[in-house]
Design an enzyme around this catalytic site. Structure first.
Site, PDB file in Angstrom:
ATOM      1  N   GLU A   1      20.660 -12.050 -26.373  1.00  0.00           N
ATOM      2  CA  GLU A   1      19.377 -11.323 -26.329  1.00  0.00           C
ATOM      3  C   GLU A   1      19.410 -10.233 -25.262  1.00  0.00           C
ATOM      4  O   GLU A   1      18.873  -9.144 -25.446  1.00  0.00           O
ATOM      5  CB  GLU A   1      18.224 -12.284 -26.012  1.00  0.00           C
TER       6      GLU A   1
ATOM      7  N   GLY B   1      11.781 -14.560 -17.819  1.00  0.00           N
ATOM      8  CA  GLY B   1      12.122 -13.185 -17.445  1.00  0.00           C
ATOM      9  C   GLY B   1      13.563 -12.755 -17.643  1.00  0.00           C
ATOM     10  O   GLY B   1      13.961 -11.743 -17.071  1.00  0.00           O
ATOM     11  N   SER B   2      14.343 -13.443 -18.469  1.00  0.00           N
ATOM     12  CA  SER B   2      15.737 -12.997 -18.680  1.00  0.00           C
ATOM     13  C   SER B   2      15.760 -11.631 -19.352  1.00  0.00           C
ATOM     14  O   SER B   2      16.491 -10.725 -18.916  1.00  0.00           O
ATOM     15  CB  SER B   2      16.512 -13.981 -19.569  1.00  0.00           C
ATOM     16  N   ASN B   3      14.982 -11.469 -20.424  1.00  0.00           N
ATOM     17  CA  ASN B   3      14.972 -10.175 -21.120  1.00  0.00           C
ATOM     18  C   ASN B   3      14.369  -9.087 -20.245  1.00  0.00           C
ATOM     19  O   ASN B   3      14.854  -7.956 -20.229  1.00  0.00           O
ATOM     20  CB  ASN B   3      14.214 -10.295 -22.447  1.00  0.00           C
TER      21      ASN B   3
ATOM     22  N   ASN C   1       9.584  -6.909 -30.606  1.00  0.00           N
ATOM     23  CA  ASN C   1       9.660  -8.295 -30.107  1.00  0.00           C
ATOM     24  C   ASN C   1      11.098  -8.765 -30.232  1.00  0.00           C
ATOM     25  O   ASN C   1      11.849  -8.261 -31.066  1.00  0.00           O
ATOM     26  CB  ASN C   1       8.758  -9.211 -30.938  1.00  0.00           C
TER      27      ASN C   1
ATOM     28  N   LEU D   1      -0.587 -13.446 -30.689  1.00  0.00           N
ATOM     29  CA  LEU D   1      -0.554 -12.232 -31.514  1.00  0.00           C
ATOM     30  C   LEU D   1      -1.145 -11.068 -30.725  1.00  0.00           C
ATOM     31  O   LEU D   1      -2.114 -11.244 -29.988  1.00  0.00           O
ATOM     32  CB  LEU D   1      -1.352 -12.463 -32.803  1.00  0.00           C
TER      33      LEU D   1
ATOM     34  N   ASP E   1       6.451 -12.870 -36.257  1.00  0.00           N
ATOM     35  CA  ASP E   1       7.867 -12.717 -36.628  1.00  0.00           C
ATOM     36  C   ASP E   1       8.107 -12.078 -37.993  1.00  0.00           C
ATOM     37  O   ASP E   1       9.109 -12.362 -38.637  1.00  0.00           O
ATOM     38  CB  ASP E   1       8.579 -14.092 -36.587  1.00  0.00           C
TER      39      ASP E   1
ATOM     40  N   HIS F   1      13.329 -12.293 -30.890  1.00  0.00           N
ATOM     41  CA  HIS F   1      13.178 -13.675 -31.360  1.00  0.00           C
ATOM     42  C   HIS F   1      14.549 -14.355 -31.324  1.00  0.00           C
ATOM     43  O   HIS F   1      15.544 -13.742 -31.730  1.00  0.00           O
ATOM     44  CB  HIS F   1      12.613 -13.665 -32.786  1.00  0.00           C
TER      45      HIS F   1
HETATM   46  C1  GAR Z   1      13.357 -15.507 -25.433  1.00  0.00           C
HETATM   47  O1  GAR Z   1      14.370 -16.406 -25.826  1.00  0.00           O
HETATM   48  C2  GAR Z   1      12.687 -14.922 -26.644  1.00  0.00           C
HETATM   49  O2  GAR Z   1      13.553 -14.741 -27.725  1.00  0.00           O
HETATM   50  C3  GAR Z   1      11.650 -15.985 -26.946  1.00  0.00           C
HETATM   51  O3  GAR Z   1      11.144 -16.330 -25.682  1.00  0.00           O
HETATM   52  C4  GAR Z   1      12.210 -16.257 -24.742  1.00  0.00           C
HETATM   53  C5  GAR Z   1      11.725 -15.534 -23.506  1.00  0.00           C
HETATM   54  O4  GAR Z   1      12.666 -15.727 -22.500  1.00  0.00           O
HETATM   55  N1  GAR Z   1      10.642 -15.508 -27.818  1.00  0.00           N
HETATM   56  C6  GAR Z   1      10.193 -16.197 -28.876  1.00  0.00           C
HETATM   57  O5  GAR Z   1      10.555 -17.335 -29.134  1.00  0.00           O
HETATM   58  C7  GAR Z   1       9.166 -15.453 -29.716  1.00  0.00           C
HETATM   59  N2  GAR Z   1       8.878 -16.155 -30.912  1.00  0.00           N
HETATM   60  P1  GAR Z   1      12.755 -14.798 -21.240  1.00  0.00           P
HETATM   61  O6  GAR Z   1      11.363 -14.787 -20.589  1.00  0.00           O
HETATM   62  O7  GAR Z   1      13.753 -15.475 -20.355  1.00  0.00           O
HETATM   63  O8  GAR Z   1      13.198 -13.422 -21.662  1.00  0.00           O
END
Ligand code: GAR
Length: 197
Positions: free
Chosen positions: A180, A17-19, A108, A93, A151, A110
């Site tokens: 991010e 959940g950072s993003n 998305n 997907l 991606d 990445h």
């Molecule tokens: C993030 O680093 C995002 O870039 C990655 O999952 C993480 C989710 O973290 N996504 C992928 O690798 C997609 N291919 P978060 O839940 O802490 O935001």
């Protein structure tokens, strides 16, 4: 001035959940032209779900493997009047039913500079391990449009960062996730500015 986006964040079963936290905070402080009106998770009890609830964002749990997943997802998005879908750690997907209903309105994030280090199996720490193993001196993150392939959609923006010789996957992951959390709000702003009035 065009309307603010009504955002749904789709998370994954790890759901750190950072993003999600960054997007909700930016929206609630009025720093992006968007309101986060829905969080969808395949699982209850993840950190992302707990954070969303603590920030008063409605959460709907929809397991990926349900036979009616595509229809349920579509119905939930329509019910909440969603106009922009943001994937954050979503690990499957997206059904074509949803993609077709939201042209250029699914993003998305990445944790690498696509098209490098993307595709099936390239997620989380696997990406940073591959970047270090390849001897890259630069990595970063990409916010891109989502298609029916992993991606592959056009990038909205990319933020680079250095890879230092003594980096481990964990230290690189930390640098990238901090990036991010700035890139995703910036991408939403850019998308809003770029769209037709
Ligand atoms: C993030 O680093 C995002 O870039 C990655 O999952 C993480 C989710 O973290 N996504 C992928 O690798 C997609 N291919 P978060 O839940 O802490 O935001």
């Amino acid at each position: 001035m065009s309307a603010r986006f009504s955002v749904a964040i789709l998370t994954g079963s790890k759901g750190r959940g950072s993003n999600l936290t960054s997007l909700i905070h930016h929206a609630q402080r009025g720093e992006i032209p968007a309101d986060v009106n829905l969080v969808i998770s395949p699982k209850n009890g993840t950190q992302a779900v707990e954070t969303a609830r603590s920030l008063n964002v409605p959460v709907v749990i929809l397991p990926y493997k349900s036979e009616t997943y595509a229809e349920d997802l579509m119905e939930t998005l329509v019910e909440h009047k969603i106009t922009l879908i943001c994937l954050a750690g979503y690990m499957t997907l997206l059904p074509t039913l949803v993609l077709d209903a939201f042209p250029n309105r699914v993003l998305n994030i990445h944790p690498a500079l696509l098209p490098k280090f993307g595709g099936k199996g390239m997620y989380g720490s696997h990406v940073h391990e591959a970047v270090i193993a390849a001897g890259e001196t630069e990595s970063g993150c990409t916010v891109h449009f989502v298609t029916e392939h992993y991606d592959e959609g056009a990038p909205v923006l990319q933020y680079p960062c250095p890879v230092w010789p003594d980096d481990t996957p964990a230290s690189l992951a930390q640098r990238v996730i901090e990036l991010e959390m700035k890139a995703y709000p910036a991408a939403i702003k850019k998308l809003h500015e770029d769209r037709a009035p």
